[in-house]
Structure formats: C-alpha cells, structure tokens
Design a protein around this motif. Structure first.
Motif, mmCIF file in Angstrom:
data_model
loop_
_atom_site.group_PDB
_atom_site.id
_atom_site.type_symbol
_atom_site.label_atom_id
_atom_site.label_comp_id
_atom_site.label_asym_id
_atom_site.label_seq_id
_atom_site.Cartn_x
_atom_site.Cartn_y
_atom_site.Cartn_z
ATOM 1 N N ASN A 203 0.737 -1.212 0.045
ATOM 2 C CA ASN A 203 0.055 -0.112 0.127
ATOM 3 C C ASN A 203 0.795 1.217 -0.093
ATOM 4 O OD1 ASN A 203 -2.370 -1.414 0.383
ATOM 5 N ND2 ASN A 203 -2.471 -1.443 2.447
ATOM 6 N N ILE A 204 2.018 1.107 -0.061
ATOM 7 C CA ILE A 204 3.010 2.245 -0.026
ATOM 8 C C ILE A 204 2.431 3.552 -0.759
ATOM 9 C CG2 ILE A 204 5.383 3.265 -0.334
ATOM 10 C CD1 ILE A 204 6.694 0.638 0.559
ATOM 11 N N GLU A 205 2.271 3.218 -2.256
ATOM 12 C CA GLU A 205 1.893 4.314 -3.036
ATOM 13 C C GLU A 205 0.673 4.890 -2.805
ATOM 14 O OE1 GLU A 205 3.144 1.396 -3.895
ATOM 15 O OE2 GLU A 205 5.074 1.836 -4.899
ATOM 16 N N THR A 206 -0.328 3.821 -2.694
ATOM 17 C CA THR A 206 -1.783 4.337 -2.330
ATOM 18 C C THR A 206 -1.912 5.227 -1.037
ATOM 19 O OG1 THR A 206 -2.078 2.365 -3.053
ATOM 20 C CG2 THR A 206 -3.947 3.605 -2.255
ATOM 21 N N PHE A 207 -0.989 4.792 0.058
ATOM 22 C CA PHE A 207 -1.275 5.613 1.208
ATOM 23 C C PHE A 207 -0.268 6.898 1.212
ATOM 24 C CE2 PHE A 207 -2.833 2.306 4.540
ATOM 25 C CZ PHE A 207 -3.667 1.868 3.588
ATOM 26 N N LEU A 208 0.700 7.017 0.329
ATOM 27 C CA LEU A 208 1.491 8.092 0.470
ATOM 28 C C LEU A 208 0.689 9.099 -0.320
ATOM 29 C CD1 LEU A 208 5.190 6.952 0.424
ATOM 30 C CD2 LEU A 208 4.053 8.131 2.132
ATOM 31 N N GLN A 209 0.091 8.588 -1.507
ATOM 32 C CA GLN A 209 -0.727 9.425 -2.368
ATOM 33 C C GLN A 209 -1.787 10.124 -1.303
ATOM 34 O OE1 GLN A 209 -0.157 10.238 -5.520
ATOM 35 N NE2 GLN A 209 -1.965 11.870 -5.433
ATOM 36 N N LEU A 210 -2.487 9.642 -0.630
ATOM 37 C CA LEU A 210 -3.351 9.902 0.492
ATOM 38 C C LEU A 210 -2.700 11.064 1.419
ATOM 39 C CD1 LEU A 210 -5.460 6.793 1.357
ATOM 40 C CD2 LEU A 210 -6.224 8.520 -0.106
ATOM 41 N N VAL A 211 -1.560 10.798 1.601
ATOM 42 C CA VAL A 211 -0.745 11.667 2.492
ATOM 43 C C VAL A 211 -0.482 12.847 1.697
ATOM 44 C CG1 VAL A 211 1.462 12.039 3.640
ATOM 45 C CG2 VAL A 211 0.294 10.158 3.877
ATOM 46 N N LEU A 212 -0.145 12.794 0.483
ATOM 47 C CA LEU A 212 0.126 14.111 -0.430
ATOM 48 C C LEU A 212 -1.049 14.838 -0.470
ATOM 49 C CD1 LEU A 212 2.363 13.231 -3.426
ATOM 50 C CD2 LEU A 212 3.107 14.214 -1.091
ATOM 51 N N GLU A 213 -2.381 14.325 -0.271
ATOM 52 C CA GLU A 213 -3.617 15.053 -0.697
ATOM 53 C C GLU A 213 -3.962 15.450 0.701
ATOM 54 O OE1 GLU A 213 -6.051 12.233 -2.869
ATOM 55 O OE2 GLU A 213 -4.373 11.913 -4.571
ATOM 56 N N LYS A 214 -3.246 15.099 1.900
ATOM 57 C CA LYS A 214 -3.657 15.649 2.965
ATOM 58 C C LYS A 214 -4.909 14.813 3.396
ATOM 59 C CE LYS A 214 -1.145 19.644 3.825
ATOM 60 N NZ LYS A 214 0.279 19.022 3.632
ATOM 61 N N LYS A 215 -5.039 13.594 3.011
ATOM 62 C CA LYS A 215 -6.409 12.727 3.192
ATOM 63 C C LYS A 215 -5.916 11.707 4.452
ATOM 64 C CE LYS A 215 -8.783 12.958 -1.123
ATOM 65 N NZ LYS A 215 -8.558 12.617 -2.323
ATOM 66 N N ASN B 11 1.931 12.983 17.354
ATOM 67 C CA ASN B 11 0.943 12.813 16.214
ATOM 68 C C ASN B 11 1.297 11.684 15.440
ATOM 69 O OD1 ASN B 11 0.017 15.478 17.236
ATOM 70 N ND2 ASN B 11 1.448 16.730 16.117
ATOM 71 N N MET B 12 0.158 10.776 15.398
ATOM 72 C CA MET B 12 0.397 9.448 14.728
ATOM 73 C C MET B 12 -0.585 9.757 13.651
ATOM 74 S SD MET B 12 0.435 5.684 16.378
ATOM 75 C CE MET B 12 0.087 4.736 15.212
ATOM 76 N N VAL B 13 -0.011 9.618 12.343
ATOM 77 C CA VAL B 13 -0.595 9.693 10.971
ATOM 78 C C VAL B 13 -1.754 8.367 10.892
ATOM 79 C CG1 VAL B 13 -0.524 9.809 8.450
ATOM 80 C CG2 VAL B 13 0.947 10.912 9.884
ATOM 81 N N GLU B 14 -3.017 8.753 10.775
ATOM 82 C CA GLU B 14 -3.990 7.674 10.563
ATOM 83 C C GLU B 14 -4.781 7.945 9.206
ATOM 84 O OE1 GLU B 14 -6.464 6.325 14.094
ATOM 85 O OE2 GLU B 14 -7.933 7.052 12.615
ATOM 86 N N ILE B 15 -4.461 6.827 8.443
ATOM 87 C CA ILE B 15 -5.203 6.381 7.062
ATOM 88 C C ILE B 15 -6.521 5.842 7.303
ATOM 89 C CG2 ILE B 15 -4.916 5.877 4.731
ATOM 90 C CD1 ILE B 15 -2.529 7.393 5.398
ATOM 91 N N SER B 16 -7.831 6.301 6.782
ATOM 92 C CA SER B 16 -9.170 5.890 6.944
ATOM 93 C C SER B 16 -8.975 4.341 6.788
ATOM 94 C CB SER B 16 -10.000 6.665 6.401
ATOM 95 O OG SER B 16 -9.954 6.352 4.896
ATOM 96 N N GLU B 17 -8.169 3.781 5.858
ATOM 97 C CA GLU B 17 -8.004 2.420 5.665
ATOM 98 C C GLU B 17 -7.547 1.675 6.657
ATOM 99 O OE1 GLU B 17 -7.609 4.671 3.480
ATOM 100 O OE2 GLU B 17 -8.653 3.921 1.515
#
Ligand SMILES: NC(=O)c1ccc[n+]([C@@H]2O[C@H](COP(=O)([O-])OP(=O)(O)OC[C@H]3O[C@@H](n4cnc5c(N)ncnc54)[C@H](O)[C@@H]3O)[C@@H](O)[C@H]2O)c1
Ligand SMILES: Nc1ncnc2c1ncn2[C@@H]1O[C@H](COP(=O)(O)OP(=O)(O)OP(=O)(O)O)[C@@H](O)[C@H]1O
Length: 294
Positions: free
Chosen positions: A109-121, A269-275
């Motif tokens: 999931n590296i690329e998918t999750f980093l893309q979400l990070v770039l989009e601040k999602k 501050n831990m980053v939490e992706i909705s997935e």
C-alpha cells in the motif's frame, strides 16, 4: 512537502521497500532526508546508489518537516519517536517488520497511502506519552526519559519477586509482590500490558493502566487510572538492582530508588489513514473479536 526517513535495520526485504518509497517521493517532488546510519546501511547493501541529505539527531528535525516515515516494525516506530520528541512532526510507519501494529502501512500500500498523505487525506491521532524521573538519577535513561508504550519495572539477575510500593498522587495504592509492574499508555495497552491481562484502551482515552507482571496474589488486578495521575514507585527486593524500561530501552536501577511517572506535556502525532484505523488494525493484527459467526 518535506519528510524525514528513519529505519534501524537492513535486511534483504528492505531494498524493494526503500526503492518504492524513494521512487514515489522523487516522482512527486517531495524533499526528503534519511537518518545517517540507515542511509549508510542502505548504501553498503546497494539498496540505494545515490547520496542523499541526512540527519543524525533529533535536533535537526525542526518544524520545517511535514512528516517522519519510519521503515521497520513497531520497535523501529518506537525508536523513531525518540527523534521526533516534542517537535509535533507526525509519524507514519511503513511496515517492514512482523506484526506492524503501530507501523501499519503494508508494503503493497506504500504508493496508495503516500498519495493520500500528499492529498492531506489523513487524520492525526494524538498519543499520550509517559515521562520517568528516578531518584537517585540514572544517566542512561535521563536524556530520553519518555515512553510511548509503557514504563516497566522488573526483576533482574534473580528468580525472586520484587516488591513495588505504589502511590497515586501521593496516596498509597498497594505494594505489588510480583515479577514486575507495567504502567501503560493507551498506545501501550495493546503491547506488553495486554500480554499480562491488561485491558485494551482506545488510543485517545485519557487514562493509563497499571498492570502487574505475574503478581503472587489473587487480588491484584490491572487498574485503569486518569492520565493526570502522578505515580510514585519504590521498589525493593533481594537483589541490589532491578530493571526499568521505557518502551524498548532498558536500564538497571538500584534497590530502594524512587521512580516518578507522569504524562509528558507533549503528545506524538500519529498519522492515521482511514483504511488503517485503530479498530481495523485491532481486528486485523490482533484478531480482536474473531468469531466464525461474524
Ligand atoms: N510479553 C510481551 O508481550 C512483551 C514483552 C516485552 C516487551 N513487549 C513490548 O515490546 C515493546 C518493545 O518492542 P521491541 O521491538 O523492543 O520488542 P520485541 O521485539 O519483543 O517486540 C514486541 C512485540 O510487541 C509488538 N508491539 C509493540 N508495541 C505494540 C503496541 N503498542 N501495540 C501492539 N503491539 C505492539 C511488536 O509488534 C512486537 O511483535 C514494548 O514497548 C512492549 O510493549 C511485549
Ligand atoms: N528497515 C527494515 N527492513 C526490513 N526489515 C526490517 C526493517 N526494520 C525491521 N525489520 C524486520 O522487522 C523485525 C522487527 O523489527 P522491529 O524491531 O522494528 O519491530 P518489532 O518491535 O519486532 O515489531 P514487529 O513485530 O512489528 O516487527 C526485524 O528483526 C527485521 O526482521
């Protein structure tokens, strides 16, 4: 965007992870810097062949960084916390280890999750830490005197129990006769404390857990206390020393020393992706509530 990369081990599996990560960052024009020892290991093992900017101390990670990416398991994530400290830089863990409870971005999931990070999602999950002070002072744990999972005291060089006289805000609680005692944050409640029968706390609960390790008593149970409690522990035993640990860092402490444990004034501050929310990770990684009827 500017990120710091942290890792502490190199294995054959590191190379594809780091290649995918650096390729994504370069393609998306993200500025990055790599912890100096980790970069050296990557270069020696030919996982990277360029020279990159490096950092080697927490002092170099200032507010200009948007995120720290930890590459490794949960142990690596806990060590990454010692670089971030009170800077407020959010941490995201890319799992190159085994369980990956804190480091919960899987390789695929590296690329998918980093893309979400770039989009601040993403959301920030604020994690409470504990600080420890020891009288008399112990040099090896006085510089990095905080823990994100737990502070543990345990017996050393002996099979005999230790006695842990415990006070909450100055009031006597009890004296545990046990192998040790764990003072856990909500984050740590799924770590060592869980293995000793402690309850799971959701990460943002304003509580701590005191969990005895193998108490020789039918009445000693894990107890949940408010996280603004100041704990004092006085430990005695047959041996001259016992062990104190802050997450994975450990020190030897003299009998009759007094430990003071309280919440730190800062949070991580831990980053939490909705997935990959805490509840999803709990079900996926610790098989919480696994039931064939569900
Ligand atoms: N018997 C036990 O369960 C036990 C014993 C010692 C330490 N630990 C935990 O290990 C941590 C230190 O990590 P290490 O890498 O040095 O030791 P380690 O290599 O023994 O790893 C401990 C295991 O605990 C998992 N873990 C760590 N923090 C977690 C958390 N917050 N939630 C869920 N799982 C978690 C890791 O993924 C790893 O599988 C300590 O902070 C403590 O929580 C657990
Ligand atoms: N950068 C890395 N590249 C590849 N493998 C790694 C890397 N960092 C850690 N590992 C692997 O993960 C193992 C555990 O790493 P670490 O100490 O960070 O985590 P841990 O606390 O054991 O947690 P987990 O169970 O999540 O792996 C290491 O022994 C190694 O096998």
């Amino acid at each position: 965007m500017k990120v710091a990369i942290y890792g502490q081990f190199y294995q054959n599996t590191t190379s594809p992870i780091i290649k995918r990560l650096l390729q994504f960052l370069e393609t998306h024009k993200v500025t990055f810097t790599i912890e100096a020892n980790f970069l050296k290991m990557l270069q020696e093992n030919k996982a990277v062949n360029k020279n990159y900017s490096t950092y080697s101390s927490h002092k170099e990670l200032d507010k200009s960084y948007d995120m720290l990416l930890s590459v490794g398991g949960d142990g690596t994530f806990l060590r990454a916390v010692t670089y971030v400290r009170n800077s407020g830089i959010p941490i995201l863990g890319i799992n190159a280890g085994r369980l990956g409870f804190l480091a919960n971005v899987q390789q695929e999931n590296i690329e998918t999750f980093l893309q979400l990070v770039l989009e601040k999602k993403y959301k920030i999950s604020k994690r409470t830490l504990l600080s420890l002070s020891c009288t008399p002072k112990v040099d090896s744990i006085s510089e990095i005197n905080f823990a994100m999972n737990e502070v543990t005291v345990s017996r050393k060089d002996t099979t005999s129990m230790i006695t842990i006289e415990t006070y909450l805000n100055g009031e006597y609680l009890t004296s545990y006769w046990a192998d040790g005692l764990i003072i856990s944050t909500p984050t740590g409640s799924t770590g060592y404390s869980l293995s000793c029968g402690g309850p799971i706390l959701t990460p943002e609960a304003s509580s701590l857990v005191i969990t005895p390790i193998a108490p020789h008593n039918l009445n000693a149970r894990p107890i949940v206390i408010p996280d603004n409690t100041v704990l004092k522990l006085k430990i005695s035993g047959r041996e001259e020393n016992y062990l104190v640990s802050l997450d994975s860092r450990i020190a030897s402490v003299k009998n009759e020393s007094v430990l003071t444990i309280k919440k730190t004034p800062f949070k991580i501050n831990m980053v939490e992706i909705s997935e990959e929310t805490f509840l999803k990770t709990l079900r996926k990684k610790l098989l919480f509530g696994e039931d064939k009827r569900n």
